[in-house]
Write a protein that holds these residues in place. Structure first.
Motif, short mmCIF file in Angstrom:
data_model
loop_
_atom_site.label_atom_id
_atom_site.label_comp_id
_atom_site.label_asym_id
_atom_site.label_seq_id
_atom_site.Cartn_x
_atom_site.Cartn_y
_atom_site.Cartn_z
N VAL A 119 -3.79 -3.78 -2.51
CA VAL A 119 -4.44 -4.16 -3.77
C VAL A 119 -5.86 -3.59 -3.84
CG1 VAL A 119 -5.32 -6.14 -5.08
CG2 VAL A 119 -3.01 -6.20 -4.15
N LEU A 120 -6.60 -3.69 -2.74
CA LEU A 120 -7.96 -3.13 -2.74
C LEU A 120 -7.95 -1.62 -2.88
CD1 LEU A 120 -9.95 -5.26 -0.14
CD2 LEU A 120 -10.25 -5.15 -2.61
N SER A 124 -9.92 -0.05 -5.95
CA SER A 124 -11.03 0.88 -5.73
C SER A 124 -10.78 2.21 -6.44
CB SER A 124 -11.27 1.11 -4.24
OG SER A 124 -10.19 1.79 -3.64
N VAL A 125 -9.55 2.69 -6.41
CA VAL A 125 -9.24 3.96 -7.08
C VAL A 125 -9.31 3.79 -8.59
CG1 VAL A 125 -7.42 5.65 -7.47
CG2 VAL A 125 -7.90 4.89 -5.17
N SER A 126 -8.88 2.64 -9.09
CA SER A 126 -8.90 2.40 -10.55
C SER A 126 -10.31 2.21 -11.08
CB SER A 126 -8.07 1.16 -10.89
OG SER A 126 -6.74 1.36 -10.52
N LEU A 131 -12.42 9.64 -6.95
CA LEU A 131 -13.48 10.23 -6.14
C LEU A 131 -13.87 9.32 -4.97
CD1 LEU A 131 -15.76 11.82 -8.87
CD2 LEU A 131 -14.16 12.96 -7.34
N VAL A 132 -13.52 8.04 -5.05
CA VAL A 132 -13.82 7.11 -3.95
C VAL A 132 -13.07 7.52 -2.69
CG1 VAL A 132 -12.01 5.41 -4.38
CG2 VAL A 132 -14.18 4.68 -3.42
N LEU A 133 -12.02 8.30 -2.83
CA LEU A 133 -11.27 8.78 -1.67
C LEU A 133 -12.08 9.75 -0.81
CD1 LEU A 133 -7.80 9.29 -3.37
CD2 LEU A 133 -8.60 7.32 -2.07
N LEU A 134 -13.14 10.28 -1.37
CA LEU A 134 -14.01 11.19 -0.61
C LEU A 134 -14.77 10.46 0.50
CD1 LEU A 134 -15.44 13.37 -3.52
CD2 LEU A 134 -13.62 13.94 -1.90
N VAL A 135 -14.77 9.14 0.46
CA VAL A 135 -15.42 8.35 1.52
C VAL A 135 -14.86 8.74 2.88
CG1 VAL A 135 -15.66 6.00 2.43
CG2 VAL A 135 -15.99 6.44 0.00
N ALA A 136 -13.58 9.06 2.95
CA ALA A 136 -12.94 9.42 4.23
C ALA A 136 -13.54 10.67 4.85
CB ALA A 136 -11.44 9.60 4.02
N LYS A 142 -12.34 8.18 9.63
CA LYS A 142 -11.62 8.63 8.43
C LYS A 142 -11.11 7.45 7.60
CE LYS A 142 -10.49 12.91 10.69
NZ LYS A 142 -9.50 13.85 11.11
N GLN A 143 -11.93 6.42 7.52
CA GLN A 143 -11.58 5.23 6.77
C GLN A 143 -11.94 5.41 5.30
OE1 GLN A 143 -14.04 2.95 9.57
NE2 GLN A 143 -12.45 1.37 9.41
N LEU A 144 -11.16 4.75 4.45
CA LEU A 144 -11.47 4.68 3.04
C LEU A 144 -12.26 3.40 2.78
CD1 LEU A 144 -8.06 5.88 1.59
CD2 LEU A 144 -10.17 7.18 1.81
N LEU A 145 -12.70 3.21 1.54
CA LEU A 145 -13.53 2.06 1.21
C LEU A 145 -12.83 0.74 1.53
CD1 LEU A 145 -16.16 1.01 -0.02
CD2 LEU A 145 -15.07 1.13 -2.25
N HIS A 146 -11.56 0.63 1.18
CA HIS A 146 -10.86 -0.64 1.42
C HIS A 146 -10.65 -0.86 2.92
CE1 HIS A 146 -7.71 2.38 1.11
NE2 HIS A 146 -6.91 1.59 1.77
N ASP A 147 -10.53 0.19 3.71
CA ASP A 147 -10.44 0.05 5.16
C ASP A 147 -11.75 -0.53 5.71
OD1 ASP A 147 -7.85 1.19 5.42
OD2 ASP A 147 -8.73 3.20 5.33
N LEU A 148 -12.86 -0.01 5.23
CA LEU A 148 -14.17 -0.50 5.68
C LEU A 148 -14.36 -1.96 5.32
CD1 LEU A 148 -16.32 2.59 4.64
CD2 LEU A 148 -15.75 1.89 6.98
N LEU A 149 -13.97 -2.34 4.11
CA LEU A 149 -14.13 -3.72 3.67
C LEU A 149 -13.27 -4.70 4.46
CD1 LEU A 149 -14.24 -3.21 -0.21
CD2 LEU A 149 -16.14 -3.82 1.30
N LEU A 150 -12.07 -4.27 4.85
CA LEU A 150 -11.13 -5.16 5.53
C LEU A 150 -11.17 -5.06 7.05
CD1 LEU A 150 -8.04 -4.74 3.20
CD2 LEU A 150 -9.60 -6.67 3.32
N GLY A 151 -11.92 -4.11 7.57
CA GLY A 151 -11.98 -3.95 9.02
C GLY A 151 -10.68 -3.40 9.59
#
Length: 158
Positions: A119-120, A124-126, A131-136, A142-151
């Motif tokens: 869901v996150l 985040s993409v919506s 472009l948020v995928l560029l976080v990786a 190589k984590q995305l934003l939702h990976d960082l938020l959820l640990g």
């Protein structure tokens, strides 16, 4: 040994284990391929569900057709919860790409966290555009934003 000291030891050991560079070789590409496979599988699963909703709509004089609005999200949520939240810790697409999800604290990913992960990702993409995928590109694991938020982190399984 106290519970807190035991927990911090497990957390430190899990974090050290996740710092091995071999775990992240090719993860971004594999993650994209896994996503495409899983997305196609969800679409295939939605066909019989859409037929069922159509029949229910006929029986209910059109009332059940409102379920079409939530059909794909519900199928995707159930799909991610039962696959990524299972003992394999991976969706079928992730298994084909030889990936799995891991928590930074070393604990298992349960179905609730797996659903929240999905869901996150979509939120985040919506909201923030793809472009948020560029976080990786800028995170060491190589984590995305939702990976960082959820640990969580996606690693190679081999």
């Amino acid at each position: 040994m106290t519970y807190q000291a035991e927990t911090s030891y497990v957390t430190a050991a899990a974090a050290r284990d996740l710092d091995q560079p071999r775990l992240y070789a090719g993860v971004r590409t594999r993650r994209i391929l896994a996503f495409l496979f899983d997305y196609a599988l969800v679409l295939i699963l939605s066909i019989p569900a859409a037929i069922l909703v159509f029949v229910l709509g006929l029986i209910s004089l059109g009332l059940a057709w409102g379920l079409y609005a939530v059909l794909l999200p519900v199928i995707a949520i159930v799909y991610v919860g039962f696959t990524m939240g299972s003992a394999a810790q991976a969706t079928p697409g992730m298994r084909i790409a030889d990936l799995r999800v891991r928590r930074l604290d070393g604990a298992r990913v349960d179905p609730v966290l797996a659903v929240l992960h999905g869901v996150l990702f979509w939120a985040s993409v919506s909201v923030l555009t793809p472009l948020v995928l560029l976080v990786a590109l800028f995170t060491g694991r190589k984590q995305l934003l939702h990976d960082l938020l959820l640990g969580t982190v996606i690693v190679r399984d081999n």
